[in-house]
Design a protein around this motif. Structure first.
Motif, PDB file in Angstrom:
ATOM      1  N   VAL A  35      28.645  -0.825   4.820  1.00 23.39           N
ATOM      2  CA  VAL A  35      26.904  -0.396   4.347  1.00 23.39           C
ATOM      3  C   VAL A  35      26.939  -0.638   2.911  1.00 23.39           C
ATOM      4  CG1 VAL A  35      25.015   1.414   4.394  1.00 23.39           C
ATOM      5  CG2 VAL A  35      27.013   1.216   6.383  1.00 23.39           C
TER       6      VAL A  35
ATOM      7  N   GLN B 117      24.169  -2.144   1.362  1.00 18.53           N
ATOM      8  CA  GLN B 117      22.569  -2.322   1.126  1.00 18.53           C
ATOM      9  C   GLN B 117      21.718  -1.594   2.045  1.00 18.53           C
ATOM     10  OE1 GLN B 117      21.556  -6.086   3.382  1.00 18.53           O
ATOM     11  NE2 GLN B 117      23.822  -6.061   4.097  1.00 18.53           N
ATOM     12  N   GLY B 118      20.372  -1.371   1.762  1.00 17.83           N
ATOM     13  CA  GLY B 118      19.531  -0.842   2.299  1.00 17.83           C
ATOM     14  C   GLY B 118      19.489   0.480   2.258  1.00 17.83           C
TER      15      GLY B 118
ATOM     16  N   TYR C 189      19.633   3.459   3.388  1.00 17.08           N
ATOM     17  CA  TYR C 189      20.309   4.529   4.458  1.00 17.08           C
ATOM     18  C   TYR C 189      20.135   5.929   3.985  1.00 17.08           C
ATOM     19  CZ  TYR C 189      24.203   4.444   0.963  1.00 17.08           C
ATOM     20  OH  TYR C 189      24.901   4.659  -0.171  1.00 17.08           O
TER      21      TYR C 189
ATOM     22  N   VAL D  39      26.651  -4.572   8.613  1.00 16.81           N
ATOM     23  CA  VAL D  39      25.137  -4.342   8.619  1.00 16.81           C
ATOM     24  C   VAL D  39      24.261  -5.152   8.042  1.00 16.81           C
ATOM     25  CG1 VAL D  39      25.460  -1.820   8.660  1.00 16.81           C
ATOM     26  CG2 VAL D  39      24.944  -2.907   6.525  1.00 16.81           C
TER      27      VAL D  39
ATOM     28  N   TRP E 116      20.220  -5.615   6.414  1.00 18.55           N
ATOM     29  CA  TRP E 116      19.073  -5.057   6.297  1.00 18.55           C
ATOM     30  C   TRP E 116      18.129  -5.933   6.078  1.00 18.55           C
ATOM     31  CZ3 TRP E 116      15.885  -1.358   7.199  1.00 18.55           C
ATOM     32  CH2 TRP E 116      14.556  -0.845   6.302  1.00 18.55           C
ATOM     33  N   ASP E 117      17.016  -6.228   6.814  1.00 17.34           N
ATOM     34  CA  ASP E 117      16.294  -7.482   6.723  1.00 17.34           C
ATOM     35  C   ASP E 117      14.859  -6.904   5.912  1.00 17.34           C
ATOM     36  OD1 ASP E 117      14.799  -6.050   8.506  1.00 17.34           O
ATOM     37  OD2 ASP E 117      14.807  -7.725   9.948  1.00 17.34           O
TER      38      ASP E 117
ATOM     39  N   ARG F 272      14.281  -3.475   9.325  1.00 21.60           N
ATOM     40  CA  ARG F 272      15.236  -3.062  10.336  1.00 21.60           C
ATOM     41  C   ARG F 272      16.811  -3.232   9.901  1.00 21.60           C
ATOM     42  NH1 ARG F 272      13.386  -1.483  15.142  1.00 21.60           N
ATOM     43  NH2 ARG F 272      11.153  -1.570  15.628  1.00 21.60           N
ATOM     44  N   TRP F 273      17.627  -2.400  10.410  1.00 25.82           N
ATOM     45  CA  TRP F 273      18.861  -2.488  10.394  1.00 25.82           C
ATOM     46  C   TRP F 273      19.488  -3.184  11.648  1.00 25.82           C
ATOM     47  CZ3 TRP F 273      21.564  -0.767   6.081  1.00 25.82           C
ATOM     48  CH2 TRP F 273      20.922   0.233   5.239  1.00 25.82           C
TER      49      TRP F 273
ATOM     50  N   THR G  94      19.908  -2.660  16.949  1.00 24.69           N
ATOM     51  CA  THR G  94      18.995  -2.742  15.791  1.00 24.69           C
ATOM     52  C   THR G  94      18.323  -1.219  15.688  1.00 24.69           C
ATOM     53  OG1 THR G  94      17.079  -3.447  17.413  1.00 24.69           O
ATOM     54  CG2 THR G  94      18.467  -4.964  16.016  1.00 24.69           C
TER      55      THR G  94
ATOM     56  N   ARG H 218      15.393   1.223  12.877  1.00 23.34           N
ATOM     57  CA  ARG H 218      14.583   1.518  11.721  1.00 23.34           C
ATOM     58  C   ARG H 218      15.262   2.503  10.685  1.00 23.34           C
ATOM     59  NH1 ARG H 218       9.214   0.300  11.902  1.00 23.34           N
ATOM     60  NH2 ARG H 218       9.275   0.935   9.771  1.00 23.34           N
TER      61      ARG H 218
END
Length: 426
Positions: A156, A158-159, A161, A293, A295-296, A299-300, A316, A318
């Protein structure tokens, strides 16, 4: 410049207990430095109704000094909650209640300097100089109690979390999403899962709980197993080879990193009750490791591996909650005195049985930074008062609070004499 007997850095429950145990000692002069403005223990996990996992006797002081005015029972008496606690008939305080107790103790301790961030520690040849944003403090010895840092899987990177340590401030936002996934196996993962499960119909999200462990395992809490939180086991474990200790650390996780049995049963009962109205929108997966993972922005996508089948798949979600625990850390402010500290082959503190890490063996002590040497006892709140008794003995050279040496019925390690003789205790 005033020279303190010791400077304690960081004020969590363990150093707070040390502050309480030294408050009324006229011949011990300590200072406690904490960068936060006040005491607050795991505020992100103060979920309604959850309890700590040790009995109330495992407060800040009682196991060292049952007569202390800073005991949990005295706190209850002073705030008018002693009889309600008695009628409740549970040994286990609410987590929020334990936090309020600690705050009550902290407010009575003038030795604590809040809003004081330690920047660096040096040594002037005779004592340590602790340089902070509020000035420099000189002390003959140090006690490190900075705590552990949230552990985030390497996958993990990015994103947005949410680590379990910050769950409650993010709860409302998570519940607005159409799907939430919890990664983790311990008590925090289970508490968060149940908390979100209780509201699953109200918000309509899909709730997943994924753990690398082969099962949702309960914490082992039988009495002979609890004897492993004993002075005898500390001495036995601390003298084992490094590789053996690390292996035991992995094998013993169900002794202190599992879920309380009552909580496991409550989760099942909650699922059973909710299933009366139809299938519950939830997924429970064991033996499943997170390997990556993506992250777009919305969504993951989780790359997962089932460890028993050897298969790979994706999921997937959210919202992503990482209940992945905490890791020890070596603070950078120790860099100027690293040459005064003993390190093991893996770059960790090499901790003596008396919780010292310095080369002299009586100058720098650690709180909750010795799981690799002292095993299950190290993060245990119930062993905090014992450790502080040992540390105070190391600081002062005398036994201020009685240090128990032998409390277990069983023996750890091979007997040193024929078994009938070895079983005779004094």
């Amino acid at each position: 410049m005033r020279t303190y007997d010791f400077a304690a850095i960081g004020v969590g429950p363990f150093n707070l207990g040390l502050a309480a145990l030294t408050e009324d000692l006229t011949d011990v002069d300590g200072i406690f430095l904490e960068q936060r403005a006040e005491f607050d223990w795991h505020p992100g996990l103060m979920i309604d109704g959850v309890t700590i996992q040790v009995p109330f006797l495992a407060d800040l002081v009682t196991m060292a000094d049952p007569t202390s005015r800073f005991s949990f029972l005295n706190y209850l008496k002073q705030v008018g909650r002693l009889y309600p606690f008695y009628i409740r008939e549970s040994f286990y305080p609410l987590r929020a209640e334990y936090n309020e107790y600690c705050k009550w103790v902290a407010r009575q301790l003038p030795s604590i300097r809040w809003n004081t961030r330690v920047d660096t520690v040096t040594h002037d040849g005779e004592a340590y100089l602790v340089h902070t944003n509020g000035g420099t403090f000189r002390a003959r010895k140090l006690v490190l109690g900075i705590g552990t840092a949230p552990r985030v899987p390497a996958a993990v990177d990015q994103g947005p979390y949410v680590h379990s340590s910050g769950y409650l401030p993010e709860k409302a936002g998570l519940q607005q999403l159409d799907s939430i996934t919890i990664i983790g196996s311990g008590q925090s993962a289970a508490e968060i899962y149940l908390d979100l499960l209780n509201d699953i119909e109200t918000y309509g999200y899909h709730l997943s709980w994924i753990t690398r462990s082969p099962r949702f395992f309960p914490m082992e809490y039988t009495k002979l197993t609890l004897e492993m939180t004993s002075p005898e086991y500390i001495r036995y474990h601390q003298r084992l080879p490094l590789e053996t200790r690390d292996r035991l650390g992995r094998e013993q996780r169900n002794l202190y990193k599992g879920i309380s049995g009552d909580l496991v049963d409550t989760i099942y009962d909650t699922l059973y009750t909710k299933s009366l109205a139809g299938p519950v929108s939830t997924t429970l997966l064991t033996g499943t490791a997170l390997s990556g993972v993506i992250w777009d922005g919305e969504r993951w996508t989780l790359a997962l591996e089932h460890q028993e089948e050897g298969s790979s798949f994706t999921a997937t979600t959210r919202g992503l909650v990482l209940a992945t625990g905490y890791a020890p850390r070596v603070p950078s402010f120790l860099d100027p005195v690293r040459d005064r500290i003993n390190w093991d082959a893996r770059g960790r503190f090499d901790v003596t049985v008396g919780y010292a890490v310095d080369r002299e063996g009586d100058e720098i002590f650690v709180q909750n930074a010795a799981e690799h040497t002292h095993s299950v006892t190290d993060p245990d709140l119930g062993m905090g008062a014992y450790r502080n008794s040992v540390i105070l003995r190391g600081i002062t050279g005398r036994e201020i609070y009685k240090v128990e040496e032998s409390i277990a019925f069983q023996q750890f390690g091979a007997p040193t004499a024929d078994i009938p003789k070895a079983l005779v205790t004094s």
